[in-house]
Design an enzyme around this catalytic site. Structure first.
Site, PDB file in Angstrom:
ATOM      1  CG  PHE A  43      10.446  26.383 -48.922  1.00 12.29           C
ATOM      2  CD1 PHE A  43       9.272  25.680 -49.126  1.00 12.29           C
ATOM      3  CD2 PHE A  43      11.173  26.771 -50.043  1.00 12.29           C
ATOM      4  CE1 PHE A  43       8.839  25.352 -50.406  1.00 12.29           C
ATOM      5  CE2 PHE A  43      10.750  26.437 -51.322  1.00 12.29           C
ATOM      6  CZ  PHE A  43       9.574  25.737 -51.491  1.00 12.29           C
ATOM      7  CB  SER A  44      10.232  31.157 -50.334  1.00 14.35           C
ATOM      8  OG  SER A  44       8.845  31.054 -50.664  1.00 14.35           O
ATOM      9  CE  LYS A  61       9.445  31.124 -54.164  1.00 14.73           C
ATOM     10  NZ  LYS A  61       8.685  30.348 -55.164  1.00 14.73           N
ATOM     11  CB  SER A 116       8.663  40.274 -63.796  1.00 23.58           C
ATOM     12  OG  SER A 116       7.941  39.052 -63.825  1.00 23.58           O
ATOM     13  CB  ALA A 118       2.473  40.745 -61.004  1.00 22.89           C
ATOM     14  CG  ASP A 161      -1.198  24.923 -56.480  1.00 22.83           C
ATOM     15  OD1 ASP A 161      -0.492  25.467 -55.597  1.00 22.83           O
ATOM     16  OD2 ASP A 161      -2.432  24.741 -56.360  1.00 22.83           O
ATOM     17  CE  LYS A 163      -2.679  28.459 -54.991  1.00 22.64           C
ATOM     18  NZ  LYS A 163      -2.455  27.838 -53.686  1.00 22.64           N
ATOM     19  CG  ASN A 166      -0.429  30.210 -57.518  1.00 26.61           C
ATOM     20  OD1 ASN A 166      -0.008  30.927 -56.607  1.00 26.61           O
ATOM     21  ND2 ASN A 166      -0.490  28.898 -57.419  1.00 26.61           N
ATOM     22  CG  ASP A 179       3.683  29.119 -56.146  1.00 25.87           C
ATOM     23  OD1 ASP A 179       3.019  29.277 -55.115  1.00 25.87           O
ATOM     24  OD2 ASP A 179       4.711  28.409 -56.199  1.00 25.87           O
ATOM     25  CB  THR A 213      -5.331  25.435 -53.603  1.00 27.56           C
ATOM     26  OG1 THR A 213      -4.155  26.148 -53.291  1.00 27.56           O
ATOM     27  CG2 THR A 213      -6.544  26.145 -53.039  1.00 27.56           C
TER      28      THR A 213
HETATM   29  N1  LIG Z   1       5.850  32.331 -54.504  1.00 32.93           N
HETATM   30  C1  LIG Z   1       6.257  33.135 -55.459  1.00 32.93           C
HETATM   31  O1  LIG Z   1       7.097  32.797 -56.286  1.00 32.93           O
HETATM   32  C2  LIG Z   1       5.636  34.470 -55.514  1.00 32.93           C
HETATM   33  N2  LIG Z   1       4.779  34.889 -54.570  1.00 32.93           N
HETATM   34  N3  LIG Z   1       4.387  36.130 -54.892  1.00 32.93           N
HETATM   35  C3  LIG Z   1       3.392  36.830 -54.090  1.00 32.93           C
HETATM   36  C4  LIG Z   1       2.245  35.862 -53.817  1.00 32.93           C
HETATM   37  C5  LIG Z   1       1.138  36.495 -53.026  1.00 32.93           C
HETATM   38  C6  LIG Z   1       0.075  35.441 -52.770  1.00 32.93           C
HETATM   39  N4  LIG Z   1      -0.419  34.866 -54.003  1.00 32.93           N
HETATM   40  C7  LIG Z   1       0.610  34.319 -54.860  1.00 32.93           C
HETATM   41  C8  LIG Z   1       1.688  35.345 -55.137  1.00 32.93           C
HETATM   42  C9  LIG Z   1       4.990  36.525 -56.049  1.00 32.93           C
HETATM   43  C10 LIG Z   1       5.784  35.484 -56.466  1.00 32.93           C
HETATM   44  C11 LIG Z   1       6.531  35.497 -57.756  1.00 32.93           C
HETATM   45  C12 LIG Z   1       6.756  36.861 -58.289  1.00 32.93           C
HETATM   46  C13 LIG Z   1       5.715  37.879 -57.936  1.00 32.93           C
HETATM   47  C14 LIG Z   1       5.571  39.037 -58.694  1.00 32.93           C
HETATM   48  N5  LIG Z   1       4.693  39.987 -58.343  1.00 32.93           N
HETATM   49  C15 LIG Z   1       3.939  39.807 -57.238  1.00 32.93           C
HETATM   50  N6  LIG Z   1       3.112  40.813 -56.956  1.00 32.93           N
HETATM   51  C16 LIG Z   1       2.258  41.057 -55.955  1.00 32.93           C
HETATM   52  C17 LIG Z   1       1.713  42.371 -55.834  1.00 32.93           C
HETATM   53  C18 LIG Z   1       0.831  42.677 -54.849  1.00 32.93           C
HETATM   54  C19 LIG Z   1       0.403  41.695 -53.862  1.00 32.93           C
HETATM   55  C20 LIG Z   1       0.966  40.348 -54.035  1.00 32.93           C
HETATM   56  C21 LIG Z   1       1.858  40.036 -55.032  1.00 32.93           C
HETATM   57  N7  LIG Z   1       4.016  38.711 -56.456  1.00 32.93           N
HETATM   58  C22 LIG Z   1       4.893  37.729 -56.795  1.00 32.93           C
END
Ligand SMILES: NC(=O)c1nn(CC2CCNCC2)c2c1CCc1cnc(N=C3C=CCC=C3)nc1-2
Length: 327
Positions: A43-44, A61, A116, A118, A161, A163, A166, A179, A213
């Protein structure tokens, strides 16, 4: 952070964020340039975005309101925001190992969480790329995840969760856990619990199957539908195993078969698995959650920190250290 007001800022006003001490300008999607999709959930959608005022990169997000309600995920979204706010207001300078929530805003159709970014993505591709980590990398990243759990658990929050997908890596290759949609905020902390809406159910009740997972779920979650901080220590044991072996300890062709292996503690160590890492994993992957290494610790996970696998590591300065190269 608020976007600067259009009339510019005096130094005094910088402290308040605007030139005329007016409340920070209301944020909207127009304050950002949305780039590539970096993550998609049920849902996001998560975008890499750039703030038009300062050109800083964020992960935004975006949740469709109608979809959240239809999928009965209002509680998840509220829980995640609550956890991120708790982390924000209880920052630990020596353990900043979580994605940060900068701001939230909404329009008629969507909710926006400005988080932020990553830059180096998930830990998982780094494990897969090299096949398995050397002991120095496993020790360093195992220690940063442990420090993150110490901080999270000290705030009365269980991730539930954890893993490699995350566990993200920032531009300096330090851990950034994300997450928190499945996180549990323990009731012993005086804090309002998000009310379930009529008909809304936990991750278990709706479909009577685990949402998350399978490979990293703890046996107590499968057998008693209960969780404790020790459930995250089980996941840590699975992740340390995976960093050394290249695959998680419990693998099978279906979720059901994975669950069967977990509750029977059916896993093996490949030949050559580093003995100290093996001993630590064996002390974390214990069926009785109260007998896991660290389960009886108060405050920091001293008994995990003092395991000989982590010998010589300074847990208090990890974030200042340069992570070992992954090769
Ligand atoms: N669901 C989330 O809140 C979330 N999802 N992502 C990307 C997902 C990709 C699959 N695995 C879990 C994370 C993020 C966030 C938080 C905030 C957040 C911050 N930085 C990144 N950075 C990425 C950089 C390169 C590839 C994927 C993610 N990604 C996220």
């Amino acid at each position: 952070s608020s976007s600067a007001s259009s009339t510019g800022c005096s130094t005094a006003a910088v402290a308040t964020g605007t030139a005329n001490n007016a409340p920070p300008a209301k944020q909207s999607a127009k304050d950002y340039i949305f780039g590539k999709v970096i993550g998609e959930g049920s849902f996001s959608t998560v975008y890499l975005a750039k703030d038009i005022h300062h050109s800083k990169e964020y992960a935004i997000k975006v949740c469709e309101k109608r979809h959240i309600v239809k999928e009965l995920k209002v509680e998840y979204v509220k829980q995640e925001k609550e956890v991120l706010n708790i982390l924000n207001s209880n920052q630990n300078k020596t353990a900043p190992f979580f994605v940060k929530l900068y701001s939230t805003f909404q329009d008629n159709e969507r909710l926006y969480f400005v988080l932020s970014y990553a830059k180096n993505g998930e830990l998982l591709p780094y494990i897969n790329k090299v096949g398995s980590f050397d002991i120095q990398c496993t020790r360093f990243y195992g220690a940063e995840i442990l420090r993150a759990l110490e901080h999270l658990h000290s705030l009365g929050i269980i991730h539930r969760d954890l893993k490699p997908e995350n566990i993200l890596l920032d531009e300096r290759m330090h851990v950034q856990i994300t997450d928190f949609g499945s996180a549990k905020i323990l009731d012993d902390k005086p804090r309002p619990q998000p009310r379930r809406r009529d008909g809304e159910q936990s991750s278990w009740q709706r479909r009577n199957s685990f949402v998350g997972t399978a490979q990293y779920v703890s046996p107590e979650l499968l057998t008693e539908k209960s969780v404790s901080k020790s459930s995250d220590l089980w996941a840590l044991g699975c992740i340390i195993y995976q960093m050394v072996a290249g695959l998680p300890p419990f693998v099978a062709r279906s979720e059901y078969l994975i669950f069967q292996k977990i509750i029977k503690l059916e896993y093996e160590f490949p030949d050559g698995f580093e003995p100290k890492a093996k001993d630590l994993v064996q002390k974390l992957l214990v069926l009785d959650s109260t007998n896991r290494l660290g389960a009886k610790d108060i405050g920091n996970y001293t008994s995990v920190r003092s395991h000989h696998f982590f010998a010589g590591l300074d847990f208090e300065t990890l974030y200042k250290q340069t992570p070992p190269p992954i090769y």
